[in-house]
Motif scaffolding. Sequence first.
Motif, mmCIF file in Angstrom:
data_model
loop_
_atom_site.group_PDB
_atom_site.id
_atom_site.type_symbol
_atom_site.label_atom_id
_atom_site.label_comp_id
_atom_site.label_asym_id
_atom_site.label_seq_id
_atom_site.Cartn_x
_atom_site.Cartn_y
_atom_site.Cartn_z
ATOM 1 N N UNK A 1 37.172 25.180 45.019
ATOM 2 C CA UNK A 1 36.545 24.733 43.772
ATOM 3 C C UNK A 1 36.139 25.940 42.928
ATOM 4 N N UNK A 2 35.623 26.974 43.591
ATOM 5 C CA UNK A 2 35.228 28.186 42.867
ATOM 6 C C UNK A 2 36.451 28.862 42.253
ATOM 7 N N UNK B 1 37.093 29.517 38.313
ATOM 8 C CA UNK B 1 37.260 30.859 37.730
ATOM 9 C C UNK B 1 38.539 30.941 36.904
ATOM 10 N N UNK B 2 39.577 30.244 37.383
ATOM 11 C CA UNK B 2 40.829 30.245 36.634
ATOM 12 C C UNK B 2 40.678 29.427 35.356
ATOM 13 N N UNK B 3 40.064 28.244 35.491
ATOM 14 C CA UNK B 3 39.913 27.328 34.347
ATOM 15 C C UNK B 3 39.100 27.981 33.239
ATOM 16 N N UNK B 4 38.046 28.712 33.631
ATOM 17 C CA UNK B 4 37.169 29.328 32.637
ATOM 18 C C UNK B 4 37.720 30.655 32.122
ATOM 19 N N UNK B 5 38.854 31.069 32.667
ATOM 20 C CA UNK B 5 39.471 32.300 32.181
ATOM 21 C C UNK B 5 38.802 33.566 32.685
ATOM 22 N N UNK C 1 50.431 33.643 42.211
ATOM 23 C CA UNK C 1 51.010 33.784 43.542
ATOM 24 C C UNK C 1 50.537 35.003 44.315
ATOM 25 N N UNK C 2 49.394 34.912 44.862
ATOM 26 C CA UNK C 2 48.966 35.976 45.765
ATOM 27 C C UNK C 2 48.255 37.127 45.101
ATOM 28 N N UNK C 3 48.487 37.288 43.803
ATOM 29 C CA UNK C 3 47.852 38.386 43.108
ATOM 30 C C UNK C 3 46.775 37.845 42.174
ATOM 31 N N UNK C 4 45.793 38.645 41.874
ATOM 32 C CA UNK C 4 44.750 38.194 40.974
ATOM 33 C C UNK C 4 44.169 39.338 40.174
ATOM 34 N N UNK C 5 43.740 39.045 38.967
ATOM 35 C CA UNK C 5 43.124 40.070 38.129
ATOM 36 C C UNK C 5 41.909 39.483 37.428
ATOM 37 N N UNK C 6 40.888 40.314 37.250
ATOM 38 C CA UNK C 6 39.686 39.890 36.542
ATOM 39 C C UNK C 6 39.868 40.183 35.061
ATOM 40 N N UNK C 7 39.609 39.194 34.213
ATOM 41 C CA UNK C 7 39.727 39.402 32.765
ATOM 42 C C UNK C 7 38.463 40.060 32.235
ATOM 43 N N UNK D 1 42.154 17.100 45.847
ATOM 44 C CA UNK D 1 42.143 17.134 44.387
ATOM 45 C C UNK D 1 42.570 18.523 43.910
ATOM 46 N N UNK D 2 43.709 18.593 43.294
ATOM 47 C CA UNK D 2 44.185 19.886 42.792
ATOM 48 C C UNK D 2 43.630 20.114 41.412
ATOM 49 N N UNK D 3 43.122 21.290 41.165
ATOM 50 C CA UNK D 3 42.484 21.646 39.894
ATOM 51 C C UNK D 3 41.213 20.867 39.729
#
Lengths: 240, 240
Positions: free
Chosen positions: B127-128, B132-136, B142-148, B238-240
């Motif tokens: 859920x977290x 974090x993705x939804x709020x940008x 896919x496996x990688x992530x970056x902080x905006x 529940x996805x998303x």
Amino acid sequence: MTNLPSGNSIAEVAHLIGDAARANMLAALMGGRALTAGELARHAGVTAQTTSGHLAKMTEARLLAVEKQGRHRYYRLATADVAQAIHALMALAADGPPRYRPVGPRDAALRLARTCYDHMAGRLALALADSLVREGHVLLADGAGLVTERGEAFFSGLGIDVTGATQSRRPLCRTCLDWSERRPHIAGRLGAALLDSALERGWVVRQAESRALRLTRAGESGFAAAFRLPSDWRVEGVAQ
Amino acid sequence: MTNLPSGNSIAEVAHLIGDAARANMLAALMGGRALTAGELARHAGVTAQTTSGHLAKMTEARLLAVEKQGRHRYYRLATADVAQAIHALMALAADGPPRYRPVGPRDAALRLARTCYDHMAGRLALALADSLVREGHVLLADGAGLVTERGEAFFSGLGIDVTGATQSRRPLCRTCLDWSERRPHIAGRLGAALLDSALERGWVVRQAESRALRLTRAGESGFAAAFRLPSDWRVEGVAQ
DNA sequence: GGAATACTTCGGCCGTTACCGAAGCGTTCC
DNA sequence: GGAACGCTTCGGTAACGGCCGAAGTATTCC
């Protein structure tokens, strides 16, 4: 033997990798090309019959995939996950006690350009990664990477489609610690696509019996133009 | 014994992990907490003296780190790299032949929230991540992530500093496939910081003898407010 | 057809190592 | 002080598994 419910099969997998002969075969297959049983036997330094047994076990466990071709049998790593696991183990092995350890490949050709499973490594790969970051085509942050909108257009121009990114479970872009240079280069689906594209254009060609890639004259100018490489990209130890 | 130059020490590391008793100990330590030799013996299902030998070997090889405390000895995974390697092996073990395999933790509490080495896993972690993705605040691919940039400000408000990102070799943000839900949650340095922060605020508390995290009343409302969680985040599937 | 090549299967040898019982150290509790 | 506890060291046993030689099955080459 033991019938522990879970956390056990991880031991089985690790047990398979945890044998010198098999580990050498897997390391050889990290070059990305499919190799015959005989070639793997030579890499491992054991006889053909011993090799046969090892390969059967690893295939049975889905670490390897086989393809029959005439009287040869070509083995390759079954999935990218296998390469990933071996890579993680290599990282661990690189730490370890500070006893003797040869630092990276000796061969100058290997240090310049080679394959690492399905993507490029060596000075060339580092120069490309630096370029992509500098030009704002990808964003890298410690192990993770993302393609920017500007990058999508750029790669599209190279004939590489990255829009289907979120479809596959396979990381689009991830970094991989370069063995010889100890700096990250680009791996993942993007890294694989870059290698494919370079091979297809004839910018690099695979060398027989080696993981080394030979940079062609076309590649020399092609890479420099497409990626705006600095003139000194071949020099070792130049960061950025 | 064999004196092959390289590609050998990877076999040594894998050999260590490739024993059922040792693998069980390592899996137990993936919970993130340091455990005593006795606790590890119980997890592995072997006697204390056998355990002692195993622990000595793994410590010697720098897979584990020890801390003496009175008559107890607390063992933990030495580095994040070790956790990473074990995780990669778990992914491989999860593939494998389609024989019997229990699907995820049975305990409902474990499915809701638990630790995964140094970060959170389970429905809460998903859920977290979704939030974090939804709020940008972070970008995942896919496996990688970056902080905006937006995310940097957000995390800063939570008391989490992500500016020193490029300093450490440890990935700031990477994803980790959730065992029970088969969807990625946030790991890496960011994941660890999120868990630390949640523990410090008393939003979750560790449970004795388990990897489960208990969500407190303060956490219930705290998470919902800070991360704008949807009301149905506890519902499975529940996805998303 | 026969010879050479690539790989597999079988059988037996032998080194490595996980395991536990017994005994020994150091710490804590009363 | 003594007893209980946690962990380690030592010694002997048993078994798993890697290794090769010899022999057997495909496939290719001439």
